[in-house]
Write an enzyme that holds these catalytic residues in place. Structure first.
Site, PDB file in Angstrom:
ATOM      1  N   GLU A  94       0.681 -11.782 -91.401  1.00  0.00           N
ATOM      2  CA  GLU A  94       1.693 -11.167 -90.523  1.00  0.00           C
ATOM      3  C   GLU A  94       1.279 -11.147 -89.048  1.00  0.00           C
ATOM      4  O   GLU A  94       2.126 -11.162 -88.162  1.00  0.00           O
ATOM      5  CB  GLU A  94       2.006  -9.740 -90.986  1.00  0.00           C
ATOM      6  CG  GLU A  94       0.786  -8.826 -90.930  1.00  0.00           C
ATOM      7  CD  GLU A  94       1.047  -7.405 -91.403  1.00  0.00           C
ATOM      8  OE1 GLU A  94       2.175  -6.917 -91.313  1.00  0.00           O
ATOM      9  OE2 GLU A  94       0.075  -6.772 -91.868  1.00  0.00           O
ATOM     10  N   ASP A 151      -7.055  -5.198 -96.833  1.00  0.00           N
ATOM     11  CA  ASP A 151      -7.300  -6.265 -95.852  1.00  0.00           C
ATOM     12  C   ASP A 151      -8.650  -6.967 -96.008  1.00  0.00           C
ATOM     13  O   ASP A 151      -8.837  -8.070 -95.498  1.00  0.00           O
ATOM     14  CB  ASP A 151      -7.213  -5.697 -94.427  1.00  0.00           C
ATOM     15  CG  ASP A 151      -5.795  -5.305 -94.044  1.00  0.00           C
ATOM     16  OD1 ASP A 151      -4.851  -5.759 -94.716  1.00  0.00           O
ATOM     17  OD2 ASP A 151      -5.631  -4.550 -93.070  1.00  0.00           O
ATOM     18  N   GLN A 203       2.412  -5.456-101.725  1.00  0.00           N
ATOM     19  CA  GLN A 203       0.992  -5.820-101.789  1.00  0.00           C
ATOM     20  C   GLN A 203       0.077  -4.596-101.863  1.00  0.00           C
ATOM     21  O   GLN A 203      -1.073  -4.702-102.255  1.00  0.00           O
ATOM     22  CB  GLN A 203       0.609  -6.642-100.546  1.00  0.00           C
ATOM     23  CG  GLN A 203       1.327  -7.971-100.481  1.00  0.00           C
ATOM     24  CD  GLN A 203       1.295  -8.558 -99.076  1.00  0.00           C
ATOM     25  OE1 GLN A 203       0.412  -9.331 -98.748  1.00  0.00           O
ATOM     26  NE2 GLN A 203       2.258  -8.203 -98.246  1.00  0.00           N
ATOM     27  N   ASP A 214     -11.499   0.538 -91.127  1.00  0.00           N
ATOM     28  CA  ASP A 214     -12.282   0.699 -89.896  1.00  0.00           C
ATOM     29  C   ASP A 214     -11.784   1.867 -89.041  1.00  0.00           C
ATOM     30  O   ASP A 214     -12.590   2.558 -88.405  1.00  0.00           O
ATOM     31  CB  ASP A 214     -12.312  -0.607 -89.096  1.00  0.00           C
ATOM     32  CG  ASP A 214     -10.929  -1.029 -88.654  1.00  0.00           C
ATOM     33  OD1 ASP A 214     -10.019  -1.062 -89.512  1.00  0.00           O
ATOM     34  OD2 ASP A 214     -10.740  -1.309 -87.465  1.00  0.00           O
TER      35      ASP A 214
HETATM   36  O1  F6P Z   1      -4.370  -1.719 -93.333  1.00  0.00           O
HETATM   37  C1  F6P Z   1      -3.659  -2.128 -94.419  1.00  0.00           C
HETATM   38  C2  F6P Z   1      -2.297  -2.638 -94.045  1.00  0.00           C
HETATM   39  O2  F6P Z   1      -1.592  -2.819 -95.250  1.00  0.00           O
HETATM   40  C3  F6P Z   1      -2.256  -3.889 -93.183  1.00  0.00           C
HETATM   41  O3  F6P Z   1      -2.439  -5.083 -93.908  1.00  0.00           O
HETATM   42  C4  F6P Z   1      -0.876  -3.795 -92.599  1.00  0.00           C
HETATM   43  O4  F6P Z   1      -0.787  -4.530 -91.409  1.00  0.00           O
HETATM   44  C5  F6P Z   1      -0.721  -2.323 -92.353  1.00  0.00           C
HETATM   45  O5  F6P Z   1      -1.576  -1.679 -93.284  1.00  0.00           O
HETATM   46  C6  F6P Z   1       0.678  -1.806 -92.515  1.00  0.00           C
HETATM   47  O6  F6P Z   1       0.683  -0.453 -92.216  1.00  0.00           O
HETATM   48  P1  F6P Z   1       1.920   0.530 -92.459  1.00  0.00           P
HETATM   49  O7  F6P Z   1       1.973   0.824 -93.918  1.00  0.00           O
HETATM   50  O8  F6P Z   1       1.594   1.718 -91.654  1.00  0.00           O
HETATM   51  O9  F6P Z   1       3.143  -0.212 -92.031  1.00  0.00           O
END
Ligand code: F6P
Length: 320
Positions: free
Chosen positions: A222, A128, A254, A103
């Site tokens: 989380e 997500d 993940q 998004d």
């Molecule tokens: O948007 C995907 C995602 O993996 C979310 O599930 C997670 O909260 C976030 O990105 C983590 O982002 P970063 O890799 O910047 O820590």
């Protein structure tokens, strides 16, 4: 010949490379010039990209991550940043843009579309699965399989030791991974950001499980309103002084790994659909998967989907 630029932006997701490959191959088939912009909107600001050939996408359908890099560009959210990006697109004579991401990526693309008259098509790519207007996003299925495989392994050791495990999955404001992995791993206790967590109910559920079962697994997204798994562990400890509670944060595991067949198929279909759409003069649309059909949705209506999980939550509660 029309020149079609594309980029990946935001968190990477398994299957992005399959989409890139599909875009390049479809462009070449229709005598369009595929142009990769490196590292998302940040690369657009910094003027980094290249014309892609068939060889550039050889041997990448099975790779996780994104071969053209990604970023979360704060600078692109400023008009000064977008001015530089627009200059670059003009200097490269770009005729259309395909963005692959979530998004945040689409919000950036919409801003660009207001300031520059250029056809833009979005492809939903995020683990997500939280984009309004599409049933699936590229990467979700692979991440789900990674989570389920991990929980299966945790259950082995949890059962052997009669332990309680808190398993934290990604999703800072989305519970799709948590809910679907609960359904797939035989876990009835799941905490998601979309639902208010009732700590007392959680304590009762855990106690009930301890009395009845060898292993107790709690899946926590989380971004749950009661806190992440570390915060929740501290809240639970006083209620279970004699129980061994362990915590596993699955983290960025993940997001990695070779994409599942389902993600490769989705990404390949969506990449091809996006090029065809832009070539047919469509703009400000997102390629979506709706009821197993690929379709176009208005980009202006896309945002986060705060999915209705009621049916799945009902199912989980009937299994408790
Ligand atoms: O948007 C995907 C995602 O993996 C979310 O599930 C997670 O909260 C976030 O990105 C983590 O982002 P970063 O890799 O910047 O820590």
């Amino acid at each position: 010949m029309k020149k079609i630029a594309f980029l990946t932006s935001g968190g990477d997701a398994p299957g992005m490379n399959a989409a890139i490959r599909s875009i390049v191959k479809t462009c070449l088939h229709f005598d369009l010039i595929p142009y990769a912009i490196y590292d998302g909107f940040q690369g657009m600001i910094e003027g980094r990209g290249k014309v892609m050939s068939e060889n550039d996408v050889e041997n990448c359908i099975q790779l996780g991550g994104t071969i053209i890099g990604t970023a979360r560009s704060k600078e692109f959210m400023t008009s000064a940043g977008r001015e530089k990006a627009i200059e670059f697109l003009k200097s490269e004579a770009i005729d259309g843009l395909i963005v692959i991401g979530g998004d945040g990526t689409f919000a950036g693309a919409m801003l660009l579309g207001i300031e520059m008259n250029i056809p833009i098509i979005g492809i939903p790519g995020t683990i997500d699965n939280d984009i309004k207007g599409t049933d699936y996003t590229i990467g979700f299925d692979t991440a789900l399989n990674t989570v389920v495989t991990s929980i299966d392994k945790i259950r082995d050791t949890a059962s052997s030791h009669h332990r309680v495990f808190l398993v934290e999955v990604m999703g800072k404001d989305a519970g799709s991974l948590a809910i679907d992995s609960a359904l797939c791993s035989g876990t009835e206790t799941v905490l998601i950001p979309e639902e208010t967590t009732d700590l007392q109910k959680l304590i009762t559920q855990i106690q009930h499980n301890i009395n009845l079962k060898k292993a107790t697994i709690v899946i926590i997204a989380e971004g749950d309103d009661a806190g992440n798994s570390t915060v929740i562990l501290e809240k639970l400890k006083p209620y279970f002084p004699d129980t061994s509670i362990r915590q596993t944060i699955l983290g960025h595991i993940q997001r990695g790994g070779s994409p599942s067949a389902k993600d490769r198929l989705l990404a390949t279909t969506m990449g091809n659909f996006a090029v065809n759409a832009i070539n047919a003069g469509e703009t400000n649309k997102m390629v979506a998967s709706l009821n197993s059909q690929i379709a176009l949705q208005d980009l202006s209506e896309i945002g986060k989907s705060f999915s209705e999980f009621n049916d799945k939550l009902r199912l989980l509660s009937e299994f408790e």
